[in-house]
Design an enzyme around this catalytic site. Structure first.
Site, PDB file in Angstrom:
ATOM      1  N   SER A  33      44.539  43.147  52.466  1.00 55.35           N
ATOM      2  CA  SER A  33      44.780  41.697  52.442  1.00 55.35           C
ATOM      3  C   SER A  33      45.518  41.223  53.685  1.00 55.35           C
ATOM      4  CB  SER A  33      45.636  41.315  51.229  1.00 55.35           C
ATOM      5  OG  SER A  33      44.947  41.544  50.050  1.00 55.35           O
ATOM      6  N   HIS A  86      38.282  44.980  44.786  1.00 56.45           N
ATOM      7  CA  HIS A  86      39.333  45.554  43.933  1.00 56.45           C
ATOM      8  C   HIS A  86      38.836  45.692  42.498  1.00 56.45           C
ATOM      9  CE1 HIS A  86      41.226  43.349  47.229  1.00 56.45           C
ATOM     10  NE2 HIS A  86      42.225  44.207  47.172  1.00 56.45           N
ATOM     11  N   TYR A  88      40.374  44.746  39.907  1.00 58.52           N
ATOM     12  CA  TYR A  88      40.674  43.551  39.108  1.00 58.52           C
ATOM     13  C   TYR A  88      39.625  42.456  39.256  1.00 58.52           C
ATOM     14  CZ  TYR A  88      42.690  41.692  43.486  1.00 58.52           C
ATOM     15  OH  TYR A  88      42.886  41.301  44.777  1.00 58.52           O
ATOM     16  N   SER A 218      45.395  48.532  45.159  1.00 62.76           N
ATOM     17  CA  SER A 218      44.216  49.127  45.811  1.00 62.76           C
ATOM     18  C   SER A 218      44.531  50.560  46.260  1.00 62.76           C
ATOM     19  CB  SER A 218      43.818  48.284  47.027  1.00 62.76           C
ATOM     20  OG  SER A 218      44.809  48.373  48.028  1.00 62.76           O
ATOM     21  N   ASN A 241      56.039  41.610  50.853  1.00 65.53           N
ATOM     22  CA  ASN A 241      57.044  40.885  50.050  1.00 65.53           C
ATOM     23  C   ASN A 241      57.977  41.880  49.394  1.00 65.53           C
ATOM     24  OD1 ASN A 241      54.409  41.353  48.479  1.00 65.53           O
ATOM     25  ND2 ASN A 241      55.920  41.135  46.853  1.00 65.53           N
TER      26      ASN A 241
END
Ligand code: HPA
Length: 278
Positions: A33, A86, A88, A218, A241
């Site tokens: 990402s 992914h 998800y 991932s 983060n």
């Protein structure tokens, strides 16, 4: 959705790629990402949009463009995934990891896999780089192992070893390159969850207690498949983060993409340095 792929199906995809590029890649690169821009410096590139490939999963996530970029970087021939799918998103584990199988059939020997990850380790701050020294395959341990199903003996054994999933030589070299370029790095343990919800504070305290330094959605499935097939793997997390261990902040996908901007030049330096020494 396909639960398993046969060798013939994997080879079918490999054959389409061969027909669309003159390059014969030896190194695979998966960009996570916000990290896709790393592919922009590839020379003499052939671009293959994912929808042009049979069975290939396309990412629906903002921050992931969906194409293969095949070309030269620092004298090495690389096949780069600009964006990945992914679990998800609704794909099967076999679909999520199909690209790694195809790379193996194309002759790739080394896989460099990157991701954006949340920091569980309190020393890490957004923009830091963490090399994966090991992983906790949370998503695979509980039944969603990408190797579930008929074993493809052409790639590896039914019960593959994972004691050294991340190649120590590649890791040491990469660390030296980062040091030389004044890029702060850590080595740590990455835990993979399915997502897409971010973790609750209690989830995160649990993950910290079991030894995870960084968390993401991932990488581990791809690494399990890569190791089954005998690829040497370098794993790099870009810390996007701080994970919200005490429940006082919130994590957003925009934050993840924003950190990508400072991370791309750092990861580019490291990957280029490593390729130039191969
Ligand atoms: N949690 C899970 N996945 C992530 C995070 C996070 O905090 N940041 C980037 N990917």
């Amino acid at each position: 959705m396909k639960e398993y792929f046969t060798l013939a199906e994997i080879d079918e995809v490999a054959q389409v790629i061969r027909s669309l590029t003159k390059h014969q890649p030896k190194v695979g690169l998966i960009l996570g990402s916000g990290l896709g821009d790393l592919a922009n410096s590839i020379e003499d590139p052939d671009f293959i949009p994912y929808p042009n490939l049979p069975y290939w999963p396309t990412s629906t996530v903002h921050g992931h463009s969906g194409q293969l970029v095949i070309g030269k970087l620092e004298g090495q021939t690389v096949i780069t995934m600009q964006g990945r799918a992914h679990y998800y998103e609704g794909y099967s584990m076999a679909e999520v990891t199909l690209p790694v199988r195809v790379m193996q059939r194309l002759g790739v020997e080394i896989l460099i896999v990157t991701n954006a990850a949340g920091a569980i380790n309190s020393e890490y701050v957004p923009g830091d780089v963490m090399f994966l020294s090991d992983h906790i395959a949370m998503i695979a341990m509980t039944g969603n192992n990408p190797l579930r199903g008929p074993n493809l003996d052409e790639f590896g054994p039914r019960f593959p070893d994972m004691s050294q999933a991340y190649d120590r030589v590649l890791l040491e070299k990469s660390k030296k390159i980062a040091d030389k370029n004044n890029i702060k790095t850590f080595s740590g343990v990455y835990v993979s969850l399915s997502g897409p919800s971010f973790e609750s504070p209690a989830d995160l305290r649990f993950l910290r207690a079991i030894g995870a330094d960084a968390v993401g959605m991932s990488t581990v499935p791809e690494v399990i498949i890569a190791r089954h097939g005998g690829l040497r793997v370098l794993g790099i997390s870009g810390i996007s983060n701080k994970a919200n261990l005490d429940g006082t902040t919130i994590t957003t996908h925009d934050e993840v993409l924003e950190a990508g901007k400072v991370l791309v030049p750092r990861l580019t330096t490291i990957v280029r340095g490593l390729l130039s020494e191969m």
